[in-house]
Motif scaffolding. Structure first.
Motif, PDB file in Angstrom:
ATOM      1  N   GLU A   1       3.045  -0.834   9.530  1.00  0.00           N
ATOM      2  CA  GLU A   1       2.630  -0.689   8.142  1.00  0.00           C
ATOM      3  C   GLU A   1       3.868  -0.796   7.118  1.00  0.00           C
ATOM      4  OE1 GLU A   1      -0.563   1.962   5.701  1.00  0.00           O
ATOM      5  OE2 GLU A   1       0.289   2.831   7.766  1.00  0.00           O
TER       6      GLU A   1
ATOM      7  N   LYS B   1      -1.065  -5.368   1.302  1.00  0.00           N
ATOM      8  CA  LYS B   1      -2.384  -4.771   1.732  1.00  0.00           C
ATOM      9  C   LYS B   1      -2.951  -5.451   2.992  1.00  0.00           C
ATOM     10  CE  LYS B   1      -3.940  -3.921  -2.775  1.00  0.00           C
ATOM     11  NZ  LYS B   1      -5.002  -4.160  -3.973  1.00  0.00           N
TER      12      LYS B   1
ATOM     13  N   TYR C   1      -4.037  -5.110   6.792  1.00  0.00           N
ATOM     14  CA  TYR C   1      -4.144  -4.150   7.720  1.00  0.00           C
ATOM     15  C   TYR C   1      -4.375  -4.638   9.175  1.00  0.00           C
ATOM     16  CZ  TYR C   1      -5.886  -2.647   3.146  1.00  0.00           C
ATOM     17  OH  TYR C   1      -6.044  -2.444   1.856  1.00  0.00           O
TER      18      TYR C   1
ATOM     19  N   TRP D   1      -5.816  -3.643  12.989  1.00  0.00           N
ATOM     20  CA  TRP D   1      -6.905  -2.718  13.421  1.00  0.00           C
ATOM     21  C   TRP D   1      -6.828  -2.784  14.949  1.00  0.00           C
ATOM     22  CZ3 TRP D   1     -11.146  -1.587   9.937  1.00  0.00           C
ATOM     23  CH2 TRP D   1     -10.881  -1.986   8.465  1.00  0.00           C
TER      24      TRP D   1
ATOM     25  N   ALA E   1      -6.768   2.130  12.652  1.00  0.00           N
ATOM     26  CA  ALA E   1      -6.508   1.327  11.615  1.00  0.00           C
ATOM     27  C   ALA E   1      -5.456   1.788  10.549  1.00  0.00           C
ATOM     28  CB  ALA E   1      -7.971   0.751  11.026  1.00  0.00           C
ATOM     29  N   SER E   2      -4.996   0.716  10.045  1.00  0.00           N
ATOM     30  CA  SER E   2      -3.901   1.045   8.935  1.00  0.00           C
ATOM     31  C   SER E   2      -4.664   0.894   7.456  1.00  0.00           C
ATOM     32  CB  SER E   2      -2.671   0.189   8.934  1.00  0.00           C
ATOM     33  OG  SER E   2      -3.068  -1.061   8.803  1.00  0.00           O
ATOM     34  N   CYS E   3      -6.117   0.438   7.751  1.00  0.00           N
ATOM     35  CA  CYS E   3      -6.640   0.375   6.373  1.00  0.00           C
ATOM     36  C   CYS E   3      -6.976   1.611   5.772  1.00  0.00           C
ATOM     37  CB  CYS E   3      -7.925  -0.522   6.876  1.00  0.00           C
ATOM     38  SG  CYS E   3      -9.074  -0.567   5.362  1.00  0.00           S
TER      39      CYS E   3
ATOM     40  N   ARG F   1     -12.512   1.406   5.088  1.00  0.00           N
ATOM     41  CA  ARG F   1     -12.623   1.034   6.655  1.00  0.00           C
ATOM     42  C   ARG F   1     -13.853   0.536   7.141  1.00  0.00           C
ATOM     43  NH1 ARG F   1      -9.364   5.297   9.774  1.00  0.00           N
ATOM     44  NH2 ARG F   1      -7.764   4.748   8.371  1.00  0.00           N
TER      45      ARG F   1
END
Length: 407
Positions: free
Chosen positions: A12, A20, A22, A24, A35-37, A42
């Motif tokens: 990230e 943005k 992401y 997963w 997840a980085s979302c 998400r």
């Protein structure tokens, strides 16, 4: 915090916050581990990945073995992901990177692509939530996306692979466009020429031209009892023309012909008209991207290449050096100096050249007036457009259109 979560946090930080993009992490059964979302997005994006076929392809990808290359997968709405796999003693962890769009998603196109999935109430509700979320989804060129993919993949797998290691998979099914009335054969001819010119030039700003072409012509006008056979014929003819255009654009025949043959065989083996439509779109993008990659200067820095891609994808908007500087996080002075040093052109000259190149396509494939084209390409005045066009090509726009139609 698990090791996987620490890896996601590290990645990230490596990716610019405004992208943005992401990452997963799933286990081999398809359960989401981390997840980085953002949490509020998400569930919707994970559901999109599963519903649009991404999870099925991820599990197939993971079953191939531990030593593999990253793979790009698409969908019927133009949403793209990349797949990666981290070898581990107790079984590989699976990763999805994305989603991204290569061009600004159009709501009507997304709705059409989601239509086959909205027969159930929960999917209808999910599709509405996804459409509301579209402005939050990153839009970046294939070149920028693949750079990030390789960076993430190499960190996850401790490999040192280059961009040529990325594999592409056919897009998910998409609905065919409706046939709209009788076709104007002259407009069809001009539109087809423009689409093939975009292949020869590796023009990644092709989506609008492709949509216009689909509305003008549904394909080869051969009438018969088997609509699927007609659709296959159209895809095969289209693939043959695109293959030759890509060779004219610099793609090696040793690569272009086998690639075209593989798409033709895939069309022959297909028994779903929606999949045929998606296959044709994937094929067209694949050839354009390969020609574009050939013409991408490997000596450009990531920031300059990102600016070049942004310019090519946004020729219909006003673009300022200050906007590009903000995009890559540089001061305007530093970016303009760096851009001139690497490309040999000023930012302003490069923008003007990209707009003129796209103007050629509009002059060749449409009957739009010179004034309307100037407006579409965000020139300040018609006179400035004409002056820029003449300085770049040696012709006025009207002269260029007349010369083109004589060929």
């Amino acid at each position: 915090m698990t090791e996987q979560e620490r890896n996601l946090l590290l990645l990230e930080r490596l990716i610019a916050c405004n992208e943005k993009l992401y990452v997963w992490c799933y286990d081999r059964a398809g359960s989401l581990i981390a997840a980085s979302c953002p949490a509020e997005h998400r569930q919707v994006l994970d559901h999109a990945f599963r519903t649009l076929g991404g999870m099925e392809q991820l599990l197939c990808y993971g079953a191939e073995g531990e030593s593999m290359k990253p793979q790009i997968v698409g969908s019927s709405i133009g949403m793209q992901w990349a797949l990666s796999c981290e070898p581990a003693r107790d079984g590989s962890l699976l990763f999805a990177i994305g989603p991204v769009f290569y061009t600004e998603p159009l709501e009507w196109h997304v709705r059409a692509g989601l239509r086959p999935y909205t027969d159930r109430r929960e999917n209808a509700r999910w599709s509405s939530e996804l459409i509301r979320l579209l402005p939050e989804c990153p839009v970046m060129s294939y070149a920028v996306f693949t750079r990030y993919v390789m960076m993430v993949h190499n960190v996850l797998t401790d490999q040192q692979l280059g961009l040529d290691a990325i594999r592409a998979a056919p897009a998910a099914p998409a609905e065919q466009a409706p046939i709209l009335g009788e076709r104007d054969r002259n407009k069809v001819y001009l539109s087809e020429r423009a689409m093939l010119r975009m292949v020869r030039n590796g023009d990644i700003h092709y989506q609008r031209a492709m949509q216009s072409s689909i509305l003008l012509s549904p394909g080869v006008p051969v009438q018969g009892r088997d609509p699927l056979r007609q659709a296959k014929t159209s895809v095969i003819v289209f693939t043959t023309l695109v293959t030759r255009a890509a060779i004219e654009g610099g793609l090696s025949p040793e690569l272009a012909y086998p690639l075209g043959d593989s798409y033709i065989q895939a069309a022959e083996d297909c028994w779903d008209s929606g999949k045929l439509s998606a296959l044709a779109t994937a094929m067209y993008h694949d050839f354009i991207d390969r020609v574009h990659h050939l013409r991408t200067n490997p000596n450009y820095s990531h920031a300059v290449q990102k600016c070049c891609d942004y310019i090519e994808l946004n020729v219909d908007r006003p673009i300022r050096a200050a906007d590009l500087a903000a995009l890559v996080g540089y001061s305007e002075y530093y970016l303009t100096e760096k851009f001139k040093q690497e490309t040999g052109q000023s930012v302003r000259s490069y923008i003007r050249y990209a707009k003129v190149e796209h103007a050629k396509t509009l002059l060749e494939s449409t009957d739009l007036s010179v004034r309307r084209i100037a407006e579409q390409l965000a020139f300040n005045t018609v006179n400035y457009f004409i002056q820029s066009f003449r300085e770049t090509t040696g012709f006025t726009p009207a002269q260029y259109r007349r010369q083109y139609k004589k060929r």
